[in-house]
Each structure stands twice: as structure tokens, then as C-alpha cells.
Design a protein around this motif. Structure first.
Motif, mmCIF file in Angstrom:
data_model
loop_
_atom_site.group_PDB
_atom_site.id
_atom_site.type_symbol
_atom_site.label_atom_id
_atom_site.label_comp_id
_atom_site.label_asym_id
_atom_site.label_seq_id
_atom_site.Cartn_x
_atom_site.Cartn_y
_atom_site.Cartn_z
ATOM 1 N N ALA A 18 -6.235 -10.754 -3.716
ATOM 2 C CA ALA A 18 -5.273 -11.648 -3.068
ATOM 3 C C ALA A 18 -4.419 -10.887 -2.059
ATOM 4 C CB ALA A 18 -4.392 -12.325 -4.111
ATOM 5 N N GLY A 21 -6.533 -10.248 0.995
ATOM 6 C CA GLY A 21 -6.635 -11.460 1.809
ATOM 7 C C GLY A 21 -5.362 -11.744 2.579
ATOM 8 N N ILE A 40 -6.778 -17.540 -1.729
ATOM 9 C CA ILE A 40 -5.696 -16.630 -2.127
ATOM 10 C C ILE A 40 -4.851 -17.249 -3.228
ATOM 11 C CG2 ILE A 40 -3.564 -15.543 -1.330
ATOM 12 C CD1 ILE A 40 -4.982 -14.961 1.293
#
Length: 59
Positions: A18, A21, A40
Motif C-alpha cells: 500500500a 502504491g 490501496i
């Protein structure tokens, strides 16, 4: 390894993915899209749930 260790590592992996990203968005490599933001968000939720399961399974 025990189950709680696997859940903890999976949680950390989700957080790292996450963050990666979000970093891609922050530097402007790729534009925001619904699918990317949803991915995400899903990774953050999965990390929270996996962390909760790893703490709950202490026995």
C-alpha cells in the motif's frame, strides 16, 4: 512458524504494498484512478484485519 507469525508477515506485506502504491501516486508516475485507489484501500483494510487476527490468535 506459527499461524500468528504468518498473519503478521502478511499484514506487513500489505502495508508495504500500500505504501508503494501511494508512493507511485506521490511522485506522479501514474495518475489516480478508481481501481488503483480501491486497491490501496483494500490493502490497508487487509493489513488491519490480518494484524487483528494475528493479535487475537495468541493462544
Amino acid at each position: 512458524m506459527e499461524r500468528k507469525h504468518y498473519l503478521k508477515w502478511l499484514s506487513v506485506l500489505c502495508v508495504v504494498l500500500a505504501a508503494f502504491g501511494a508512493g507511485i501516486f506521490a511522485v506522479g508516475y501514474q495518475p489516480l484512478s478508481v481501481g488503483r485507489v480501491a486497491t490501496i484501500c483494500l490493502l490497508v483494510v487487509a493489513a488491519a484485519v490480518l494484524a487483528w487476527f494475528s493479535r487475537r490468535d495468541r493462544s
